[in-house]
Design a protein around this motif. Sequence first.
Motif, PDB file in Angstrom:
ATOM      1  N   ASP A   1       0.811  -1.215   0.000  1.00  0.00           N
ATOM      2  CA  ASP A   1       0.000   0.000   0.000  1.00  0.00           C
ATOM      3  C   ASP A   1       0.844   1.265   0.000  1.00  0.00           C
ATOM      4  OD1 ASP A   1       0.839  -0.880   2.540  1.00  0.00           O
ATOM      5  OD2 ASP A   1      -0.592   0.468   3.528  1.00  0.00           O
ATOM      6  N   ILE A   2       2.116   1.184   0.462  1.00  0.00           N
ATOM      7  CA  ILE A   2       2.950   2.392   0.518  1.00  0.00           C
ATOM      8  C   ILE A   2       4.086   2.384  -0.507  1.00  0.00           C
ATOM      9  CG2 ILE A   2       2.471   2.731   2.977  1.00  0.00           C
ATOM     10  CD1 ILE A   2       5.321   1.707   3.542  1.00  0.00           C
ATOM     11  N   CYS A   3       4.372   1.214  -1.110  1.00  0.00           N
ATOM     12  CA  CYS A   3       5.568   1.198  -1.957  1.00  0.00           C
ATOM     13  C   CYS A   3       5.393   0.537  -3.320  1.00  0.00           C
ATOM     14  CB  CYS A   3       6.719   0.500  -1.222  1.00  0.00           C
ATOM     15  SG  CYS A   3       6.509  -1.287  -1.058  1.00  0.00           S
ATOM     16  N   TRP A   4       4.219  -0.067  -3.600  1.00  0.00           N
ATOM     17  CA  TRP A   4       4.111  -0.801  -4.865  1.00  0.00           C
ATOM     18  C   TRP A   4       4.286   0.120  -6.067  1.00  0.00           C
ATOM     19  CZ3 TRP A   4       4.289  -5.956  -5.079  1.00  0.00           C
ATOM     20  CH2 TRP A   4       4.119  -6.563  -6.324  1.00  0.00           C
ATOM     21  N   GLU A   5       3.824   1.335  -5.927  1.00  0.00           N
ATOM     22  CA  GLU A   5       3.939   2.275  -7.040  1.00  0.00           C
ATOM     23  C   GLU A   5       5.385   2.688  -7.301  1.00  0.00           C
ATOM     24  OE1 GLU A   5       1.436   5.591  -6.378  1.00  0.00           O
ATOM     25  OE2 GLU A   5      -0.433   4.465  -6.639  1.00  0.00           O
ATOM     26  N   GLU A   6       6.264   2.411  -6.352  1.00  0.00           N
ATOM     27  CA  GLU A   6       7.676   2.747  -6.540  1.00  0.00           C
ATOM     28  C   GLU A   6       8.419   1.692  -7.348  1.00  0.00           C
ATOM     29  OE1 GLU A   6       8.670   5.588  -5.772  1.00  0.00           O
ATOM     30  OE2 GLU A   6       6.977   6.210  -4.521  1.00  0.00           O
ATOM     31  N   LEU A   7       7.750   0.543  -7.581  1.00  0.00           N
ATOM     32  CA  LEU A   7       8.375  -0.495  -8.399  1.00  0.00           C
ATOM     33  C   LEU A   7       8.324  -0.081  -9.861  1.00  0.00           C
ATOM     34  CD1 LEU A   7       6.849  -3.755  -6.810  1.00  0.00           C
ATOM     35  CD2 LEU A   7       8.971  -2.593  -6.204  1.00  0.00           C
ATOM     36  N   GLU A   8       9.497  -0.130 -10.516  1.00  0.00           N
ATOM     37  CA  GLU A   8       9.587   0.230 -11.931  1.00  0.00           C
ATOM     38  C   GLU A   8       9.726  -1.046 -12.757  1.00  0.00           C
ATOM     39  OE1 GLU A   8       9.470   3.119 -13.472  1.00  0.00           O
ATOM     40  OE2 GLU A   8       9.413   4.469 -11.737  1.00  0.00           O
ATOM     41  N   TRP A   9       8.860  -1.150 -13.811  1.00  0.00           N
ATOM     42  CA  TRP A   9       8.872  -2.349 -14.643  1.00  0.00           C
ATOM     43  C   TRP A   9       9.434  -2.032 -16.014  1.00  0.00           C
ATOM     44  CZ3 TRP A   9       7.692  -6.691 -11.983  1.00  0.00           C
ATOM     45  CH2 TRP A   9       6.997  -6.515 -10.784  1.00  0.00           C
ATOM     46  N   LYS A  10      10.076  -3.017 -16.628  1.00  0.00           N
ATOM     47  CA  LYS A  10      10.688  -2.810 -17.930  1.00  0.00           C
ATOM     48  C   LYS A  10       9.657  -2.866 -19.063  1.00  0.00           C
ATOM     49  CE  LYS A  10      15.052  -4.924 -16.428  1.00  0.00           C
ATOM     50  NZ  LYS A  10      15.985  -6.078 -16.610  1.00  0.00           N
TER      51      LYS A  10
END
Length: 517
Positions: free
Chosen positions: A151-160
Amino acid sequence: MVQLFLSEPTWSDAGHDESVKERISLLNELESLIWSVLSSGGRSEARLWLCNTLSGISSLTPRHQREVFLNLLRSKPLKRGLAAQLLQMIFEKQPHKAGTIIAKKSYMLEHFFKGNPRRILQWFSNFAGSGGLGHRKGAKALSQFAFVNRDICWEELEWKGKHGQSPAMVATKPHYFLDLDVQQTVENFIENVPEFWSSNEFAESLKDGEILFIDTKFFGDFFVDLMYKEDSKEVWEVVTEFLMEESFSSLCHHLLIILEEQDFCIFLGLIRKFINPKMVSMNFDNPSYWLEIILSKCSDSESIEQLLLLNAVTSQGRQLLQLVREEEDQEEKVKIKDIVLQICTCSSDANSLAPILKECLNRKTMESITWLGLYSWSLHYRLSEECQTPESWESLFINNGICFQKSDKYAMLNHGFSEEWGSDSDERALRVGRKKKEKRRKKRRRDLDRDDCYNDELLDFDMSNNRICLQSRAGSWLLSTDGYSTSWSSVDLPEHLSKHCFSTWMKWVFSRWRDVV
């Protein structure tokens, strides 16, 4: 013929020899010349030789060796270099102990990764494929933290890929993490997810200490700062425990070589307080034993130069001889050769060493052992020059009362044959050769029963291990000097016999000197 003086003199008859002053003068001159060679280019080698001898000291208990190195680490000025070297040993042998400390300070590693793509990729890119055993290292910590705190960090994951992956999708197919842009993701966590760096997930990934090997220099400095700037109790406990568990030999080999000479002298002063050589055993065959005696008896005023030279002539004779022969100053080389010849010539009589031995009883420990060490090295030098043939060696043995046998251990010559030598015909030749050799061994045993002092042997071939083994008349000997336990070649004999002489003389002197020293 060189006299080895292996028969104890009759002390009551060993009166004052008029030439004893002359020989002592020659020994002192030889000492001066050898030191000149050592100081002109061989001092670092001599220091390394002394470190090797020190590593063999056996009378220090684990508690004593701990105290020696702890006192050295805490002495002024701070021994950051020594501490860093010791920590490298801990990292290599017990990384989990350092890892446990790092895990408790995991938040500090945010700066370790910041702005360093190489470190980021080494630690966080270990995601498993579809058939893998699971994510490892930082990858495991990253994935676990991301799921628990999505809820606090998933959006910080960058996908190729063109679009990101949902938690539900990645949960069912963990190998999707292979599409993660690791570098950008970790950089995002550095900027926006401070909770990750102090999380249990990240700390757990550090406990085995594997992270140390990404940059041991960085972590060495990190722990040195914990030791000296923060006086970390945990780090000092790890260091103390390691110093108790590690062998003294290993600590010496790894740590003494980096000490400045002033610190090396401090170390010598520290071990002097704890060593306790057992005078009952008088194990002079071990070079480290007499060094224990020297250190336990000499004072702080004794110079390191004396120790370096004494160790060189008594335990590193072959290396010292090589150093002398490589000396560029030809005049100095000639002087050493001439003085050695004079010393050995003055000592042609079988009892001519007795006055020197008796004089040793009235001198200080260091001075006496130096004389006998220089005398034994002179013999080493002369033997290497004079004995060049099997006949000359055997004549030396006979004249000095040394019983000997021709060795049945062969000198091995490796001619680099290919694996094609391992053919069936070679195997048959090997089996035949072994049968013939066994017959010869049985015959030799019968011969040795008749004559314990001499046995010759014919040329022999052995095709084992793809090598030709030759034993000619120029082979090697088993000697009564060590109970026939080792096969000595002409290359090794000068060193063995000179050390045996030194050991023998020291036993005589110390058996009469024990009450004094």
